[in-house]
Design an enzyme around this catalytic site. Structure first.
Site, PDB file in Angstrom:
ATOM      1  N   ARG A   1      11.049   6.817   4.141  1.00  0.00           N
ATOM      2  CA  ARG A   1      11.897   6.772   5.335  1.00  0.00           C
ATOM      3  C   ARG A   1      11.792   5.433   6.061  1.00  0.00           C
ATOM      4  O   ARG A   1      12.790   4.780   6.369  1.00  0.00           O
ATOM      5  CB  ARG A   1      11.517   7.899   6.297  1.00  0.00           C
TER       6      ARG A   1
ATOM      7  N   ASP B   1       8.629   0.775  -5.829  1.00  0.00           N
ATOM      8  CA  ASP B   1       8.276   2.162  -5.540  1.00  0.00           C
ATOM      9  C   ASP B   1       8.485   2.948  -6.829  1.00  0.00           C
ATOM     10  O   ASP B   1       9.619   3.178  -7.235  1.00  0.00           O
ATOM     11  CB  ASP B   1       9.148   2.731  -4.421  1.00  0.00           C
TER      12      ASP B   1
ATOM     13  N   CYS C   1       2.252  -2.176   8.541  1.00  0.00           N
ATOM     14  CA  CYS C   1       2.400  -1.137   9.564  1.00  0.00           C
ATOM     15  C   CYS C   1       2.225   0.245   8.945  1.00  0.00           C
ATOM     16  O   CYS C   1       2.687   1.231   9.517  1.00  0.00           O
ATOM     17  CB  CYS C   1       3.779  -1.226  10.222  1.00  0.00           C
TER      18      CYS C   1
ATOM     19  N   ASP D   1      -0.642  -3.959  12.366  1.00  0.00           N
ATOM     20  CA  ASP D   1      -0.566  -2.944  13.416  1.00  0.00           C
ATOM     21  C   ASP D   1      -1.554  -1.818  13.154  1.00  0.00           C
ATOM     22  O   ASP D   1      -1.784  -0.984  14.021  1.00  0.00           O
ATOM     23  CB  ASP D   1       0.853  -2.383  13.513  1.00  0.00           C
TER      24      ASP D   1
ATOM     25  N   GLU E   1     -10.229   1.967  13.585  1.00  0.00           N
ATOM     26  CA  GLU E   1      -9.502   1.771  14.839  1.00  0.00           C
ATOM     27  C   GLU E   1     -10.282   2.353  16.013  1.00  0.00           C
ATOM     28  O   GLU E   1     -10.599   3.543  15.996  1.00  0.00           O
ATOM     29  CB  GLU E   1      -8.110   2.413  14.749  1.00  0.00           C
TER      30      GLU E   1
ATOM     31  N   HIS F   1      -1.878  -0.598  16.924  1.00  0.00           N
ATOM     32  CA  HIS F   1      -1.244   0.587  16.339  1.00  0.00           C
ATOM     33  C   HIS F   1      -0.123   1.110  17.256  1.00  0.00           C
ATOM     34  O   HIS F   1      -0.159   2.250  17.745  1.00  0.00           O
ATOM     35  CB  HIS F   1      -2.270   1.690  16.091  1.00  0.00           C
TER      36      HIS F   1
ATOM     37  N   GLY G   1       3.163   1.273  16.258  1.00  0.00           N
ATOM     38  CA  GLY G   1       4.351   1.595  15.473  1.00  0.00           C
ATOM     39  C   GLY G   1       5.197   2.716  16.042  1.00  0.00           C
ATOM     40  O   GLY G   1       6.422   2.617  16.110  1.00  0.00           O
ATOM     41  N   ALA G   2       4.570   3.804  16.455  1.00  0.00           N
ATOM     42  CA  ALA G   2       5.310   4.951  16.982  1.00  0.00           C
ATOM     43  C   ALA G   2       5.273   5.015  18.503  1.00  0.00           C
ATOM     44  O   ALA G   2       5.727   5.992  19.090  1.00  0.00           O
ATOM     45  CB  ALA G   2       4.739   6.245  16.410  1.00  0.00           C
TER      46      ALA G   2
END
Length: 503
Positions: A125, A145, A205, A231, A236, A254, A256-257
């Site tokens: 995605r 992939d 990421c 990221d 962490e 971090h 990303g979201a």
């Protein structure tokens, strides 16, 4: 009730009378916490990972566990692209320089993305959304992939390459979007960096463990790479921030979201799913439930488990890029609803290809996203003398392999056919398939070589097409066979190939 920051005992008490629970990553719903939740029907993790939920314990209690995949896809893709632009145009050090009162225009000359080549590892995605944006920026997009079809890649403007090495040698920018598993950990390190063009820039990421951060930073400092952006990190927060001091390294914590839109999308999706579960008994993105009534599922569950193991095996035996998964049910089981069996077979293939978090709900969608067809068929009647037979065939661009299995009673599954050879082994643990010639000494030579390596054979199945022709030695092993022993086996004239598998 919205009650963040509860202790374990407080959390156990808080969900005792709840019918449904939302949670983020901070709340750990363990077996002990779930133990007293007698009214609990559904858990919805607002996010993707469910490491903080004991799914097995929830399953035992009849609690449906759901997650919310895809809600933060756009935000993560945008952040990856932001980092790419930041490295290309020296945004980080230029900002620091301006903030400190310096005007260093010549120092921070950058490069444009248009006309450059972007390599995308992992076209799920997020990878697809990054590819779409790169194409809009005038970049040439190439991807690696092994589990996506060429047509699916072409739809997002990406050219699919068969070898990772070819991608690494060709790209000016590299971005990684793969799940964390045994195959992806450390996939970009010093050896891979050595294949890249001078001044290639790397953006990560996905997961911290897939990139050797120290090797990347060292290559940037040595002038081998043009820059890097991170990221995500193996730990962490990281133990040291020294790597961020280089002008050509851009780092974020971090994020990303971490957008308002992504957080709202995750929360909204979670609310809708829990409402569907509690009010309509519909379970979107369920990790541990089938839509079949419990009594029907109980009857076919042993066949589902067998199909999953067959899927894992055939995925490890088949070379090349998967194109189709075909599951055939023959015998008495064909009278049942075979859809769950088909899904479990596909799940086994995709778990072996991606990671263990793939489930019967997500497997068909992941396969479809990668252009892999899934088909199921049922035939009532005997085949090869078996009352029931489950066959899983994997069609790939470099060949096709089929495996079959049956049940000798509900608790005794067996693999009975591999690539046209009839054998009998247990679908569990360490398996070794040795393809060779039916000549005197094959079994003894293989056994002696494994014995010398300290590998014990727990069960053996032998099949041949005709006397003196092709043969298969299928083995259950107590421990995995090491690469050195496999190389020695493969070097023998009487052995065509030796393939290990983990079930």
């Amino acid at each position: 009730d919205y009650r963040p920051g509860l202790s374990v005992d407080e959390l156990r008490e808080a969900i005792r009378d709840a019918s449904g629970v939302f949670c983020r990553s901070g709340a750990r719903l363990t077996d002990g916490v779930l133990d007293g939740a007698e009214r609990l029907e559904a858990i919805c993790r607002a996010g993707v990972g469910v490491d903080n939920v004991d799914v097995e314990a929830a399953s035992r209690k009849g609690v449906v566990v759901m997650n919310t995949p895809g809600a933060n896809t756009i935000s993560t893709a945008e952040h990856a692209f932001t980092l790419m632009l930041g490295v290309a145009r020296n945004i980080g050090p230029a900002y620091v320089s301006m903030r400190e009162g310096r005007w260093e225009k010549q120092r921070f000359v950058g490069s444009q993305l248009a006309g450059s080549v972007l390599g995308v590892i992992g076209l799920g995605r997020v990878g697809q959304e990054v590819a779409r944006r790169a194409a809009a920026f005038g970049m040439t997009v190439r991807t690696y992939d092994p589990f996506i079809g060429r047509e699916a890649a072409a739809k997002v403007g990406a050219a699919l390459l068969d070898d990772l090495e070819d991608l690494l040698e060709d790209c000016d920018y590299l971005t990684i979007h793969v799940p964390e598993n045994e195959q992806s950990r450390g996939m970009i390190g010093a050896e891979q960096i050595a294949l890249m063009k001078q001044n290639t820039c790397i953006v990560n990421c996905s997961r911290g463990s897939v990139v050797d951060q120290d090797a990347v930073v060292a290559a940037v400092e040595a002038g081998r790479l043009g820059g890097a952006a991170f990221d995500v990190y193996a730990k962490e927060p990281p133990d040291s921030y020294e790597f961020t001091r280089h002008d050509r390294v851009l780092a974020t914590p971090h994020l990303g979201a971490s957008t308002e839109e992504a957080q709202l999308a995750v929360a909204t999706q979670a609310a809708r799913q829990l409402s569907e579960a509690l009010e309509r008994r519909h379970f979107p993105n369920a990790l541990n439930v089938s839509e079949l009534p419990p009594e029907e599922m109980k009857a076919i569950r042993p066949y589902c488990d067998l199909a999953a193991q067959l899927g894992k095996l055939v995925a490890q035996l088949t070379p090349g890029r998967p194109q189709a998964i075909e599951i055939a049910c023959t015998g008495q089981v064909a009278r049942e609803n075979i859809e769950p069996i088909v899904n479990y077979g596909a799940m086994g293939v995709m778990q072996s290809s991606l990671d263990a978090s793939v489930n019967i709900v997500s497997a068909p969608h992941l396969a479809r996203d990668r252009g892999i067809r899934i088909t199921g068929s049922s035939t009532v009647g005997l085949v090869a003398g078996f009352t029931d037979l489950i066959e899983v065939k994997l069609v790939a661009d470099e060949g096709t392999v089929e495996v079959g299995g049956t049940l000798f009673g509900p608790h005794h599954p067996r693999i009975v056919c591999i690539a046209g050879f009839y054998v009998e082994i247990i679908p569990k643990g360490h398996v070794l398939a040795v393809f060779g010639s039916d000549v005197p000494g094959l079994i003894g030579t293989v056994g002696a070589m494994l014995g010398d390596a300290g590998v014990n054979i727990a069960r053996m199945g032998f099949g041949r097409q005709e006397a003196g022709g092709k043969a298969l030695l299928a083995l259950n092993l107590d421990t995995a066979c090491d690469e050195a022993t496999l190389d020695r086996l493969r070097a023998l004239d009487l052995i065509e190939k030796a393939i290990p598998a983990e079930l």
